[in-house]
Design an enzyme around this catalytic site. Structure first.
Site, mmCIF file in Angstrom:
data_model
loop_
_atom_site.group_PDB
_atom_site.id
_atom_site.type_symbol
_atom_site.label_atom_id
_atom_site.label_comp_id
_atom_site.label_asym_id
_atom_site.label_seq_id
_atom_site.Cartn_x
_atom_site.Cartn_y
_atom_site.Cartn_z
ATOM 1 N N SER A 12 -6.659 2.394 9.897
ATOM 2 C CA SER A 12 -6.257 3.784 9.667
ATOM 3 C C SER A 12 -6.598 4.245 8.258
ATOM 4 O O SER A 12 -6.837 3.446 7.349
ATOM 5 C CB SER A 12 -4.753 3.936 9.893
ATOM 6 O OG SER A 12 -4.371 3.315 11.088
ATOM 7 N N GLN A 13 -6.570 5.559 8.104
ATOM 8 C CA GLN A 13 -6.818 6.205 6.808
ATOM 9 C C GLN A 13 -5.669 5.857 5.848
ATOM 10 O O GLN A 13 -4.498 5.981 6.227
ATOM 11 C CB GLN A 13 -6.845 7.702 7.088
ATOM 12 C CG GLN A 13 -7.219 8.588 5.961
ATOM 13 C CD GLN A 13 -7.271 10.039 6.441
ATOM 14 O OE1 GLN A 13 -7.301 10.305 7.639
ATOM 15 N NE2 GLN A 13 -7.267 10.953 5.511
#
Ligand code: SAH
Length: 213
Positions: free
Chosen positions: A61-62
């Site tokens: 994920s970011q």
């Protein structure tokens, strides 16, 4: 050329500018090097605020979203947490710095094995990683103080909600896969569940059953 210290400062600045302001969360994200969790082709982009491909067609994920989800969980040091969607292991490693015990499950054996190797390397001994279909939660370890789902479901799975302790918090992306999803925070009270919509996000879908790899 920028050096490690500058890169670290930039990374933390980006997190702050996206609303990650909790000092403990920032501290944990300063300690856990995202570069350890991104191998191969994309390794040099590990410090960018973007999701990146990992094996089995999944994504890490970011970082700013990792920070915001972690912050939304409002973790106490005594908490026992379930994460559904181990992926690279990055999110679990951050949770392990803030909580007493982290259980993390993924439907891909390979991802669990590789994440476990990194946890061993970093000596993160309070994480238990397992191959399992997390849409059923982890009944043998329930109830949990916090549950974090890092794959998108159409609705928060009832089985997971039932494994939340009263007063517990679950954070989960909800929506149809590949369209706009919302990050939802669910708090369990004596009488039911309170829902709060936090922000739009985009995650890979929560898929039932174990993966092939
Ligand atoms: N938290 C991860 C990113 C997860 S990507 C990180 O920090 O890198 C979402 C992950 O959820 C994928 O690895 C995918 O295999 C997993 N997943 C999807 N459906 C699942 C299910 N039913 N049970 C367990 N894991 C699942």
């Amino acid at each position: 050329m920028i050096d490690d210290a500058e890169r670290q400062m930039q990374f933390l600045y980006t997190l702050r500018s996206h609303g990650v302001t909790d000092a403990r969360v920032l501290g944990a994200m300063e300690t856990i090097d995202r570069g350890t969790f991104v191998r191969g082709l994309f390794a040099e982009r590990a410090y960018e605020d973007t999701p990146l491909p990992i094996p089995c067609g999944q994504t890490i994920s970011q970082p700013s979203v990792v920070g915001l989800m972690t912050q939304a969980l409002n973790i106490s040091p005594r908490d026992k947490i379930l994460e559904v969607g181990t992926g690279s292991g990055y999110q679990a490693a951050i949770l392990s710095k803030l909580a007493r015990r982290v259980y993390t499950v993924d439907r891909f054996r390979r991802l669990v094995r590789e994440a476990q190797a990194v946890f061993d390397e970093l000596k993160l001994t309070n994480i238990t990683a397992m191959t399992a279909d997390g849409s059923h939660g982890l009944p043998e370890q329930a109830p949990f103080d916090r549950i974090l789902v890092t794959a998108a479901a159409e609705d928060p799975p009832g089985t997971l909600l039932s494994q939340l302790r009263i007063g517990g918090i679950m954070v989960i992306p909800v929506g149809q896969s590949d369209t706009v999803q919302s990050l939802i925070r669910v708090t369990r009270s004596e009488t039911g569940y309170d829902y709060e919509e936090l922000r739009p996000v985009r995650f890979v879908p929560l898929v039932e059953g174990l993966g092939q790899d």
